[in-house]
Write a protein that holds these residues in place. Structure first.
Motif, PDB file in Angstrom:
ATOM      1  N   THR A 100       0.809  -1.226   0.000  1.00 25.38           N
ATOM      2  CA  THR A 100       0.000   0.000   0.000  1.00 25.38           C
ATOM      3  C   THR A 100       0.840   1.273   0.000  1.00 25.38           C
ATOM      4  N   GLY A 101       2.172   1.119  -0.073  1.00 30.01           N
ATOM      5  CA  GLY A 101       3.038   2.285  -0.140  1.00 30.01           C
ATOM      6  C   GLY A 101       3.171   3.036   1.172  1.00 30.01           C
ATOM      7  N   GLN A 102       2.985   2.338   2.307  1.00 29.28           N
ATOM      8  CA  GLN A 102       3.117   2.992   3.604  1.00 29.28           C
ATOM      9  C   GLN A 102       4.512   2.737   4.185  1.00 29.28           C
ATOM     10  N   GLU A 103       4.978   3.669   4.978  1.00 34.24           N
ATOM     11  CA  GLU A 103       6.248   3.504   5.667  1.00 34.24           C
ATOM     12  C   GLU A 103       6.091   2.453   6.767  1.00 34.24           C
ATOM     13  N   PHE A 104       7.098   1.615   6.926  1.00 33.06           N
ATOM     14  CA  PHE A 104       7.089   0.551   7.933  1.00 33.06           C
ATOM     15  C   PHE A 104       8.011   0.964   9.071  1.00 33.06           C
ATOM     16  N   ARG A 105       7.443   1.148  10.271  1.00 31.88           N
ATOM     17  CA  ARG A 105       8.207   1.620  11.420  1.00 31.88           C
ATOM     18  C   ARG A 105       8.241   0.549  12.512  1.00 31.88           C
ATOM     19  N   VAL A 106       9.425   0.365  13.113  1.00 32.98           N
ATOM     20  CA  VAL A 106       9.600  -0.717  14.084  1.00 32.98           C
ATOM     21  C   VAL A 106      10.106  -0.156  15.402  1.00 32.98           C
ATOM     22  N   ALA A 107       9.334  -0.337  16.468  1.00 33.17           N
ATOM     23  CA  ALA A 107       9.763   0.089  17.808  1.00 33.17           C
ATOM     24  C   ALA A 107      10.783  -0.907  18.338  1.00 33.17           C
ATOM     25  N   PRO A 108      11.881  -0.425  18.920  1.00 38.22           N
ATOM     26  CA  PRO A 108      12.926  -1.336  19.404  1.00 38.22           C
ATOM     27  C   PRO A 108      12.499  -2.063  20.669  1.00 38.22           C
ATOM     28  N   ALA A 109      13.151  -3.190  20.919  1.00 33.26           N
ATOM     29  CA  ALA A 109      12.963  -3.911  22.177  1.00 33.26           C
ATOM     30  C   ALA A 109      13.828  -3.289  23.258  1.00 33.26           C
ATOM     31  N   ASP A 110      13.411  -3.428  24.485  1.00 35.51           N
ATOM     32  CA  ASP A 110      14.212  -3.018  25.633  1.00 35.51           C
ATOM     33  C   ASP A 110      15.138  -4.182  25.984  1.00 35.51           C
ATOM     34  N   GLN A 111      16.438  -4.003  25.778  1.00 32.88           N
ATOM     35  CA  GLN A 111      17.371  -5.103  25.993  1.00 32.88           C
ATOM     36  C   GLN A 111      17.555  -5.441  27.462  1.00 32.88           C
ATOM     37  N   GLY A 112      17.125  -4.565  28.352  1.00 30.48           N
ATOM     38  CA  GLY A 112      17.206  -4.869  29.775  1.00 30.48           C
ATOM     39  C   GLY A 112      16.068  -5.734  30.267  1.00 30.48           C
ATOM     40  N   GLY A 168      11.377  -6.740  26.784  1.00 27.07           N
ATOM     41  CA  GLY A 168      10.008  -6.372  26.448  1.00 27.07           C
ATOM     42  C   GLY A 168       9.925  -5.118  25.609  1.00 27.07           C
ATOM     43  N   ILE A 169       8.725  -4.534  25.587  1.00 29.64           N
ATOM     44  CA  ILE A 169       8.443  -3.347  24.791  1.00 29.64           C
ATOM     45  C   ILE A 169       7.961  -2.232  25.703  1.00 29.64           C
ATOM     46  N   ASP A 170       8.577  -1.075  25.598  1.00 29.58           N
ATOM     47  CA  ASP A 170       8.154   0.108  26.340  1.00 29.58           C
ATOM     48  C   ASP A 170       7.051   0.806  25.531  1.00 29.58           C
ATOM     49  N   PRO A 171       5.877   1.012  26.121  1.00 25.18           N
ATOM     50  CA  PRO A 171       4.799   1.697  25.385  1.00 25.18           C
ATOM     51  C   PRO A 171       5.234   3.023  24.792  1.00 25.18           C
ATOM     52  N   ARG A 172       6.145   3.727  25.461  1.00 25.46           N
ATOM     53  CA  ARG A 172       6.603   5.016  24.954  1.00 25.46           C
ATOM     54  C   ARG A 172       7.373   4.863  23.653  1.00 25.46           C
ATOM     55  N   ALA A 173       8.070   3.731  23.514  1.00 21.90           N
ATOM     56  CA  ALA A 173       8.829   3.498  22.280  1.00 21.90           C
ATOM     57  C   ALA A 173       7.892   3.289  21.095  1.00 21.90           C
ATOM     58  N   VAL A 174       6.753   2.668  21.340  1.00 21.23           N
ATOM     59  CA  VAL A 174       5.769   2.482  20.282  1.00 21.23           C
ATOM     60  C   VAL A 174       5.122   3.825  19.944  1.00 21.23           C
ATOM     61  N   ALA A 175       4.687   4.535  20.972  1.00 17.47           N
ATOM     62  CA  ALA A 175       4.003   5.808  20.758  1.00 17.47           C
ATOM     63  C   ALA A 175       4.891   6.823  20.047  1.00 17.47           C
ATOM     64  N   ARG A 228      -3.051   6.256  21.117  1.00 14.67           N
ATOM     65  CA  ARG A 228      -4.271   6.990  20.790  1.00 14.67           C
ATOM     66  C   ARG A 228      -4.229   8.424  21.303  1.00 14.67           C
ATOM     67  N   ALA A 229      -3.326   8.713  22.232  1.00 16.82           N
ATOM     68  CA  ALA A 229      -3.129  10.104  22.627  1.00 16.82           C
ATOM     69  C   ALA A 229      -2.544  10.897  21.463  1.00 16.82           C
ATOM     70  N   LYS A 230      -1.838  10.202  20.560  1.00 15.70           N
ATOM     71  CA  LYS A 230      -1.248  10.863  19.407  1.00 15.70           C
ATOM     72  C   LYS A 230      -2.116  10.740  18.155  1.00 15.70           C
ATOM     73  N   ASN A 231      -2.885   9.662  18.090  1.00 12.30           N
ATOM     74  CA  ASN A 231      -3.759   9.441  16.947  1.00 12.30           C
ATOM     75  C   ASN A 231      -4.983   8.663  17.420  1.00 12.30           C
TER      76      ASN A 231
END
Length: 432
Positions: free
Chosen positions: A144-156, A159-166, A199-202
């Motif tokens: 669909t021609g959209q940019e693909f963005r990947v939130a990094p994992a927390d190596q400590g 897991g995934i930090d919600p802030r990294a996704v947002a 959802r605070a951002k979108n």
């Protein structure tokens, strides 16, 4: 005795006896050989009732869409299964269910529908995603021609930090896909926090979550989480392979999708249903309700939530014992030559009963074989596998031995596993 916390409570002796009686091949494999099956992240030990009830229903040749007495009975079985699924997901009654052969198949279908019908310029996911969601997002972002963005994992934490996704979400984000539990690190994602942050951002962004690994260990609450879809696979939660279910929010269910012309707009099942798979799932819910030991007449959702809470508390006691040991046996954290990863945060961050470990003097593949020689089944996740490479390297590892017991295991079996681990480590250090 084991070291526990208020959140880590072993089953009572009565409950433990009941639980163990429900599972097939718990102590011996199909050949009758004694073993510890600590590879439940690759599937799970099976409830006898789930397989038996599904088989019983599958033997009927009748179609549940006919008006006969037997057919009406099959229709009731399916209706009960659908109600049990909605109760398990904690979803809206006006949401929809998508039955598929596999959870991966469902994820590809969901991502395709969202990217086809929700305008956007980018898709956001995480480095820890299962290939079914990661690859689906990659494929349809490109299509669909959209940019693909990947939130990094927390190596400590693994897991995934919600802030990294947002941080990757903006007004153009059409879809966020985030896993509920990593099937390699065991880290649990705070899905509700992710949803709130993105959802605070979108406010209009669609959020889907892979709940397959999380489902056997924790309470899914699609409505409280605020997600648009969450999938499960019964073979990971004591049921049979060959079927999977996904809950869809009302707004996702209403998007255009593949369906027969005569079907309702929110119908996602295509073709004839299989009442047997619904019967098998109802047997799982019956079991969880029994483990919860609630009063007669308790509503289905409350009863299964009570059961899952008891399951989670027992599994946390097993996890604590794996990490810290007992009065008679050192835990993984104190075994020379053994490293358990992400354990330093295990007391403060949610983790499922999945423990990734490595040995100083033994490659992971050799360690797994050494365990099997001693009657313990675990599994290696190594970077040479295309299914593991991306996730492992996201958390700074090249391989782990993945240890994944289930709530039907006992503290004594954890002690046995620790003794075997100590023996393997000692022999590795001795060069044997």
């Amino acid at each position: 005795m084991s070291r526990t916390t208020p959140e880590a409570r072993p089953f009572s002796a009565r409950t433990m006896t009941f639980v163990r009686e429900q599972f097939a091949h718990l102590e011996r494999d199909v050949h009758g050989t004694d073993r510890l099956f600590f590879e439940n992240s690759g599937g799970s030990l099976r409830l006898r009732a789930a397989a038996e009830r599904a088989l019983d229903i599958s033997l009927s040749p009748d179609s549940n869409s006919r008006p006969t007495r037997v057919a009406r009975g099959l229709a009731r079985v399916q209706k009960q299964g659908e109600e049990d699924l909605l109760a398990f997901f904690g979803g809206h009654r006006d949401g929809a269910l998508l039955p598929t052969a596999t959870a991966s198949q469902a994820m590809f279908a969901l991502v395709r529908v969202i990217t086809d019908h929700v305008p956007g310029t980018n898709i956001v996911t995480t480095a820890l995603e299962h290939p079914s969601s990661y690859d689906a997002c990659t494929l349809h972002a490109e299509r669909t021609g959209q940019e693909f963005r990947v939130a990094p994992a927390d190596q400590g934490t693994g897991g995934i930090d919600p802030r990294a996704v947002a941080a990757l979400v903006d007004a153009g984000t059409s879809l966020v896909s985030v896993i509920a539990t990593s099937n390699i690190t065991g880290a649990v994602t705070d899905i509700a926090a992710v949803v709130a942050a993105v959802r605070a951002k979108n406010p209009e962004v669609y959020v889907v979550t892979d709940g397959v690994q999380y489902a056997p260990h924790g309470i899914i609450d699609a409505r409280a989480w605020g997600v648009d879809a969450v999938n499960i696979a019964p073979y990971k939660m004591f049921g049979d392979r060959g079927n999977a279910f996904t809950y869809l929010s009302p707004r996702l269910a209403a998007l255009p999708h593949d369906k027969l012309a005569a079907a309702g707009s929110d119908t996602w099942a295509v073709g004839s249903s299989a009442p047997a798979v619904y019967a098998g799932f109802s047997a799982i819910v019956d079991y969880l309700a029994a483990v919860g030991d609630t009063a007669p007449g308790t509503d289905r959702r409350s009863a299964l939530v009570a059961g899952m809470r008891a399951v989670h508390a027992h599994e946390q006691a097993l996890l604590r014992t794996l990490l810290d040991g007992t009065d008679n046996q050192a835990g993984l954290r104190r075994l020379p030559g053994v490293h358990v990863h992400f354990a330093d945060r295990a007391a403060t961050l949610p983790r499922d009963l999945i423990v990734p470990l490595t040995f100083d003097d033994l490659p992971c593949t050799e360690a797994v074989r050494a365990y099997e020689e001693r009657g313990v089944i675990v599994y290696e996740r190594v970077a040479s596998s295309p299914y593991s490479e991306r996730i492992l390297r996201a958390v700074g590892l090249e391989g782990v031995v993945r240890v994944s017991p289930l709530h039907c295991h006992t503290l004594e079996e954890i002690e046995r596993f620790l003794r075997v681990t100590q023996e393997i480590a000692e022999k590795g250090r001795a060069g044997e």
